[in-house]
Motif scaffolding. Structure first.
Motif, mmCIF file in Angstrom:
data_model
loop_
_atom_site.group_PDB
_atom_site.id
_atom_site.type_symbol
_atom_site.label_atom_id
_atom_site.label_comp_id
_atom_site.label_asym_id
_atom_site.label_seq_id
_atom_site.Cartn_x
_atom_site.Cartn_y
_atom_site.Cartn_z
ATOM 1 N N SER A 1 0.821 -1.339 -0.043
ATOM 2 C CA SER A 1 0.007 -0.109 -0.011
ATOM 3 C C SER A 1 1.133 1.147 -0.100
ATOM 4 O O SER A 1 0.620 2.148 -0.781
ATOM 5 N N LEU A 2 1.759 1.261 0.924
ATOM 6 C CA LEU A 2 2.901 2.366 0.607
ATOM 7 C C LEU A 2 3.510 2.735 -0.607
ATOM 8 O O LEU A 2 3.485 3.919 -1.254
ATOM 9 N N SER A 3 4.053 1.566 -1.162
ATOM 10 C CA SER A 3 4.745 1.785 -2.519
ATOM 11 C C SER A 3 3.770 2.222 -3.728
ATOM 12 O O SER A 3 4.170 2.641 -4.587
ATOM 13 N N ALA B 1 1.114 3.857 -3.093
ATOM 14 C CA ALA B 1 0.166 5.290 -2.617
ATOM 15 C C ALA B 1 -1.247 4.970 -2.540
ATOM 16 O O ALA B 1 -1.715 5.878 -2.958
ATOM 17 N N SER C 1 -4.277 3.439 0.463
ATOM 18 C CA SER C 1 -4.504 3.171 1.753
ATOM 19 C C SER C 1 -4.453 1.664 1.817
ATOM 20 O O SER C 1 -4.543 0.836 0.486
ATOM 21 N N ASP D 1 1.595 1.609 -10.372
ATOM 22 C CA ASP D 1 0.759 2.318 -9.917
ATOM 23 C C ASP D 1 -0.393 0.996 -9.522
ATOM 24 O O ASP D 1 -0.358 -0.053 -10.237
ATOM 25 N N TYR D 2 -1.270 1.659 -8.917
ATOM 26 C CA TYR D 2 -2.360 0.752 -8.327
ATOM 27 C C TYR D 2 -3.285 0.076 -9.557
ATOM 28 O O TYR D 2 -3.651 -1.216 -9.452
#
Length: 146
Positions: free
Chosen positions: A40-42, A44, A46, A100-101
């Protein structure tokens, strides 16, 4: 199964490949749960949003298995197996290079469509006695996962 002159039994190469493939598929399903905070941190996002990487995978298994099975039921098992393994590898590569997510989620959702259908042709192509063994190996791999 053939028994060599020294009396030991050898597992057929196809059964070894099926076992390793099942392990790989199971590993990619569950491995993300441990490092979810770091993911989640990498990415960006939650932790709740990163949790959808797990939930999306599970939903894709539930829906994708039905769709893929219906779509490939008339095709040869070997062709289906090769195509699904290629899709599995492509999904893993997409997840590996995801920056990215949305890309990571796409890679995670593309792979489970291969899960049930890719193992079925492999285990059903074994003769009856060996087919039971291959299903037992697949079952034992997933029974150990919490």
């Amino acid at each position: 199964m053939t028994i060599p002159a020294n009396g030991s039994r050898r597992m057929p190469a196809g059964l070894i490949a099926l076992t390793l493939g099942s392990f790989g598929i199971g590993l990619t399903e569950f491995v993300i749960a441990g490092p979810l905070p770091q993911v989640s941190l990498s990415l960006a996002v939650s932790e709740a949003a990163a949790g959808w990487l797990i939930s999306g995978y599970a939903l894709s298994v539930a829906v994708g298995a039905i769709v893929v099975t219906a779509a490939t039921s008339g095709l040869s098992r070997k062709s289906v197996l090769i195509g699904l393994v290629a899709l599995f590898v492509a999904g893993n590569l997409l997840s590996a290079v995801a920056s990215d997510y949305p890309v990571m989620l796409l890679g995670r959702v593309a792979r489970p469509c291969t899960k049930d259908r890719s193992c079925t042709p492999g285990s059903s192509s074994c003769p009856t006695e060996k087919g039971k063994g291959s299903r037992g190996i697949r079952g034992s791999l997933f029974a150990c996962v919490p």
